[in-house]
Enzyme design. Structure first.
Site, PDB file in Angstrom:
ATOM      1  N   HIS A  98      -2.667  16.235  33.017  1.00  0.00           N
ATOM      2  CA  HIS A  98      -2.170  15.796  34.324  1.00  0.00           C
ATOM      3  C   HIS A  98      -3.163  16.146  35.421  1.00  0.00           C
ATOM      4  O   HIS A  98      -3.993  17.049  35.269  1.00  0.00           O
ATOM      5  CB  HIS A  98      -0.824  16.459  34.639  1.00  0.00           C
ATOM      6  CG  HIS A  98      -0.914  17.950  34.826  1.00  0.00           C
ATOM      7  ND1 HIS A  98      -1.082  18.822  33.766  1.00  0.00           N
ATOM      8  CD2 HIS A  98      -0.885  18.718  35.941  1.00  0.00           C
ATOM      9  CE1 HIS A  98      -1.145  20.067  34.230  1.00  0.00           C
ATOM     10  NE2 HIS A  98      -1.036  20.023  35.545  1.00  0.00           N
ATOM     11  N   ASP A 100      -2.712  17.459  39.385  1.00  0.00           N
ATOM     12  CA  ASP A 100      -1.586  18.121  40.052  1.00  0.00           C
ATOM     13  C   ASP A 100      -0.943  17.227  41.117  1.00  0.00           C
ATOM     14  O   ASP A 100      -1.636  16.571  41.904  1.00  0.00           O
ATOM     15  CB  ASP A 100      -2.056  19.431  40.704  1.00  0.00           C
ATOM     16  CG  ASP A 100      -2.286  20.519  39.664  1.00  0.00           C
ATOM     17  OD1 ASP A 100      -1.620  20.487  38.611  1.00  0.00           O
ATOM     18  OD2 ASP A 100      -3.146  21.383  39.896  1.00  0.00           O
ATOM     19  N   HIS A 258      -6.214  18.108  33.864  1.00  0.00           N
ATOM     20  CA  HIS A 258      -6.334  19.366  33.134  1.00  0.00           C
ATOM     21  C   HIS A 258      -5.117  19.589  32.247  1.00  0.00           C
ATOM     22  O   HIS A 258      -4.093  18.914  32.381  1.00  0.00           O
ATOM     23  CB  HIS A 258      -6.556  20.546  34.085  1.00  0.00           C
ATOM     24  CG  HIS A 258      -5.534  20.668  35.163  1.00  0.00           C
ATOM     25  ND1 HIS A 258      -5.547  19.888  36.302  1.00  0.00           N
ATOM     26  CD2 HIS A 258      -4.455  21.473  35.273  1.00  0.00           C
ATOM     27  CE1 HIS A 258      -4.518  20.215  37.065  1.00  0.00           C
ATOM     28  NE2 HIS A 258      -3.832  21.164  36.467  1.00  0.00           N
ATOM     29  N   ARG A 273      -2.387  29.916  41.680  1.00  0.00           N
ATOM     30  CA  ARG A 273      -3.094  28.679  42.051  1.00  0.00           C
ATOM     31  C   ARG A 273      -2.899  28.367  43.525  1.00  0.00           C
ATOM     32  O   ARG A 273      -1.768  28.240  43.993  1.00  0.00           O
ATOM     33  CB  ARG A 273      -2.554  27.513  41.214  1.00  0.00           C
ATOM     34  CG  ARG A 273      -3.280  26.206  41.458  1.00  0.00           C
ATOM     35  CD  ARG A 273      -2.677  25.071  40.642  1.00  0.00           C
ATOM     36  NE  ARG A 273      -1.423  24.627  41.192  1.00  0.00           N
ATOM     37  CZ  ARG A 273      -0.493  23.952  40.508  1.00  0.00           C
ATOM     38  NH1 ARG A 273      -0.686  23.665  39.233  1.00  0.00           N
ATOM     39  NH2 ARG A 273       0.616  23.569  41.080  1.00  0.00           N
TER      40      ARG A 273
HETATM   41  C1  SIN Z   1      -2.150  23.933  36.233  1.00  0.00           C
HETATM   42  O1  SIN Z   1      -1.692  23.090  35.465  1.00  0.00           O
HETATM   43  O2  SIN Z   1      -2.422  23.634  37.406  1.00  0.00           O
HETATM   44  C2  SIN Z   1      -2.399  25.345  35.776  1.00  0.00           C
HETATM   45  C3  SIN Z   1      -3.343  25.434  34.661  1.00  0.00           C
HETATM   46  C4  SIN Z   1      -3.285  26.742  33.931  1.00  0.00           C
HETATM   47  O3  SIN Z   1      -2.300  27.486  34.043  1.00  0.00           O
HETATM   48  O4  SIN Z   1      -4.228  27.030  33.214  1.00  0.00           O
END
Ligand code: SIN
Length: 282
Positions: A98, A100, A258, A273
């Protein structure tokens, strides 16, 4: 600052640099921003920064936003906690390819993710270059998708496991967004394949040019969408990062997707994040 490319397609590691310095050093920040546009995701190790510094660095790119489902640090709005604990081993929202918040009208510009705690092995995150994914599509597919638009839904993703009232309230707050299937990167002008796990369907597929009979629409559209979404799964477009405490990733959410790999047994994996507000795709 040294920049070491990690694959031919995406990702670079920055060394000899302290992210905390880039909060105030304009030249250093400009170098990082330039590297981000070029490599799409940047990685750094051993950045023992405070939450204030994390937020301050990310805010150099733009304002931050919280997530309506994942909670934020109460003292640092905009710093979203992605915490997996042994008590919640099945919270699996991150292990799908995805970008974000594409369920927002204006999906994120990018994010700065710091590892607070992680398993000794496993729990890596992968990124894919969606400019390359678009470039390598067969020409007839590029023609077929040139004007298509896709619906992106928080209801059908984060909302799916909620009781219906809560799910509908979430949808009322964040109505499904519609975006071009091929967006243009606002800074580089590159074309980006812009469908992912949040994309539920095409909104303008059912036209006389594409659909002879009603039943052409669903299999045709569904198969095409699945094919496009699966482009992120191609290893040649990817980089994989192994986390350690105080490792950081900075990514351009407009040109990448990602996937957080959940291959570890129930244990603590704590990530924070800072998600940077983006603009409406065109
Ligand atoms: C995310 O999907 O933004 C986080 C990625 C992660 O936890 O490695």
């Amino acid at each position: 600052m040294r920049i070491e490319q990690l694959t031919y397609s995406i990702g670079a590691e920055l060394t000899d640099v302290k992210l905390a310095d880039a909060v105030h050093d304009d030249g250093l920040f400009a170098g990082i921003r330039e590297a981000l546009l070029k490599h799409r995701v940047l990685f750094l190790r051993d950045q023992d920064i405070t939450r204030e510094q994390h937020v301050a660095f990310a805010r150099r790119f733009g304002e931050l936003e919280d997530h309506p489902v994942a909670g934020s640090d109460p003292e640092h709005p905009g710093l979203v906690r992605i915490y997996k604990t042994p008590e919640q081993p099945n919270d699996r929202y991150e292990n799908a390819w995805h970008a974000d918040a594409t369920w927002r009208e204006a999906p994120q510009f990018g994010a700065v993710l710091r590892c607070v705690e992680c398993p000794p092995v496993g729990g890596d995150t992968m990124w894919a270059n969606m400019v390359l994914a678009y470039e390598n599509l067969p020409e007839h597919v590029k023609t077929q998708i040139a004007d298509l638009r896709g619906r992106h839904s928080i209801e059908a993703s984060f909302g799916a496991a909620m009781p219906i009232e809560k799910r509908l309230a979430l949808k009322a707050q964040f109505p499904d967004a519609e975006h071009p299937v091929v967006r243009t990167h606002p800074e580089t002008g590159e074309k980006v394949l812009f469908v992912n796990a949040f994309t539920t369907h095409f909104t303008n597929y059912h036209t006389p040019a594409r659909v002879r009979f009603g039943q052409d629409a669903n299999p045709g559209a569904g198969e095409l969408l699945r094919y496009l979404i699966s482009q992120a799964y191609i290893p040649e477009y990817q980089v994989r990062w192994r986390w350690k405490k105080n490792s950081i990733a900075i990514w351009d959410n407009r040109s990448t997707q990602h996937y957080a790999v959940m291959d570890y047994p129930p244990c603590h994996r704590k990530m924070e994040r800072a998600g940077i507000i983006g603009d409406k795709p065109y």
